[in-house]
Design a protein around this motif. Sequence first.
Motif, mmCIF file in Angstrom:
data_model
loop_
_atom_site.group_PDB
_atom_site.id
_atom_site.type_symbol
_atom_site.label_atom_id
_atom_site.label_comp_id
_atom_site.label_asym_id
_atom_site.label_seq_id
_atom_site.Cartn_x
_atom_site.Cartn_y
_atom_site.Cartn_z
ATOM 1 N N SER A 77 3.796 6.789 -9.884
ATOM 2 C CA SER A 77 4.686 6.159 -8.899
ATOM 3 C C SER A 77 4.223 4.792 -8.418
ATOM 4 C CB SER A 77 4.815 7.051 -7.663
ATOM 5 O OG SER A 77 5.436 8.247 -7.995
ATOM 6 N N ASP A 78 2.914 4.588 -8.355
ATOM 7 C CA ASP A 78 2.392 3.355 -7.755
ATOM 8 C C ASP A 78 1.951 2.330 -8.799
ATOM 9 O OD1 ASP A 78 2.639 4.543 -5.189
ATOM 10 O OD2 ASP A 78 0.720 5.564 -5.463
ATOM 11 N N VAL A 79 1.747 2.770 -10.023
ATOM 12 C CA VAL A 79 1.173 1.876 -11.033
ATOM 13 C C VAL A 79 2.158 1.552 -12.161
ATOM 14 C CG1 VAL A 79 -0.631 1.682 -12.804
ATOM 15 C CG2 VAL A 79 -1.214 2.549 -10.516
ATOM 16 N N PHE A 87 0.842 -1.195 0.000
ATOM 17 C CA PHE A 87 0.000 0.000 0.000
ATOM 18 C C PHE A 87 0.871 1.237 0.000
ATOM 19 C CE2 PHE A 87 -4.234 -1.687 0.994
ATOM 20 C CZ PHE A 87 -3.913 -2.975 1.373
ATOM 21 N N ASP A 88 0.594 2.143 -0.915
ATOM 22 C CA ASP A 88 1.151 3.481 -0.808
ATOM 23 C C ASP A 88 0.529 4.090 0.462
ATOM 24 O OD1 ASP A 88 2.195 6.087 -1.612
ATOM 25 O OD2 ASP A 88 0.096 6.558 -2.049
ATOM 26 N N ALA A 89 1.197 5.062 1.075
ATOM 27 C CA ALA A 89 0.659 5.631 2.329
ATOM 28 C C ALA A 89 -0.096 6.942 2.070
ATOM 29 C CB ALA A 89 1.792 5.847 3.323
ATOM 30 N N ASP A 90 0.609 7.954 1.554
ATOM 31 C CA ASP A 90 0.030 9.289 1.421
ATOM 32 C C ASP A 90 -1.084 9.328 0.379
ATOM 33 O OD1 ASP A 90 1.767 10.285 3.324
ATOM 34 O OD2 ASP A 90 3.286 10.829 1.842
ATOM 35 N N ASP A 91 -2.250 9.741 0.798
ATOM 36 C CA ASP A 91 -3.433 9.859 -0.072
ATOM 37 C C ASP A 91 -3.955 8.512 -0.573
ATOM 38 O OD1 ASP A 91 -3.364 12.671 0.196
ATOM 39 O OD2 ASP A 91 -1.834 12.772 -1.361
ATOM 40 N N THR A 92 -3.424 7.434 0.001
ATOM 41 C CA THR A 92 -3.991 6.105 -0.245
ATOM 42 C C THR A 92 -4.554 5.585 1.075
ATOM 43 O OG1 THR A 92 -2.460 5.639 -2.050
ATOM 44 C CG2 THR A 92 -3.483 3.735 -0.979
ATOM 45 N N LEU A 93 -3.738 5.667 2.140
ATOM 46 C CA LEU A 93 -4.222 5.270 3.474
ATOM 47 C C LEU A 93 -4.788 6.466 4.231
ATOM 48 C CD1 LEU A 93 -1.264 2.960 4.647
ATOM 49 C CD2 LEU A 93 -3.418 2.252 3.575
ATOM 50 N N GLY A 116 -2.292 2.229 -4.917
ATOM 51 C CA GLY A 116 -1.883 3.601 -4.633
ATOM 52 C C GLY A 116 -2.661 4.633 -5.423
ATOM 53 N N ASN A 117 -2.425 5.888 -5.094
ATOM 54 C CA ASN A 117 -3.165 6.982 -5.734
ATOM 55 C C ASN A 117 -2.393 7.627 -6.884
ATOM 56 O OD1 ASN A 117 -1.370 8.281 -3.723
ATOM 57 N ND2 ASN A 117 -2.303 10.142 -4.512
ATOM 58 N N SER A 118 -1.142 7.197 -7.103
ATOM 59 C CA SER A 118 -0.353 7.826 -8.167
ATOM 60 C C SER A 118 -0.082 6.844 -9.309
ATOM 61 C CB SER A 118 0.982 8.324 -7.598
ATOM 62 O OG SER A 118 1.843 8.673 -8.665
HETATM 63 MG MG LIG Z 1 0.372 8.653 -2.529
#
Ligand SMILES: [Mg+2]
Length: 230
Positions: free
Chosen positions: A180-182, A9-15, A175-177
Amino acid sequence: MKNIKVIAFDADDTLFINETYFAETEEKFCCLMSDYLSNQGISKELFRIEIENLKLYGYGIKGYILSMIEAAMSISNNTLPVEIIEKIIQYGKELLEKPIVLLEGVEETLSALHGKFKLVVATKGDLLDQRRKLHNSGLGIYFHHIEVMSDKQEIDYSDLIKRLEIQPEEFFMIGNSLKSDVLPVLAIGGHAVHIPFHTTWAHEKIDHKVEHENFRTYEKIIDVLGRLQV
Ligand SMILES: [Mg+2]
């Protein structure tokens, strides 16, 4: 999907909320510097300096504070009063003490996945700050560990997967990015889910659509349970 072993899990704006706090701080910074330049000009200069400094400071609030100071110096042609530096440092400290606000469905999702997969946090940012946020979020019990990555490029994910002793197709990132996350996760053969957040930092934006058999977008994090057949 039945091969998945680790869910990251990404943290910022995901959790939990993050970008909202940065946007608020930027607004205050623009207000503070409004005698020198328009809001748009201030934001543009701050962004330019932030991106230039990423390679030296990495991601996170401490680097952001230094970039605000540098932008203030540049915007004022090195004539800014020391009170402005004092204010910037204060804004930064306030940012480091913002409350942790979990996003909708996060706790339910983690609790449903816990015990069925190895769950990890994969985030950029300052080590101390990310640990503080995770601790204060109360979500620590769900995670095997937290990976604070200096960046989220393909090489960083490959290293992470090697350390986890799994194959790329056994790795699932949420994640939300997209940037960066995908994209880097898909590029190395992993699975990824995008949960958009209403505010995205300009540096994380991409201007094309992502289509891939290992990729889905969901509105809410709880929807990944269906994808993982939980
Ligand atoms: Mg994020």
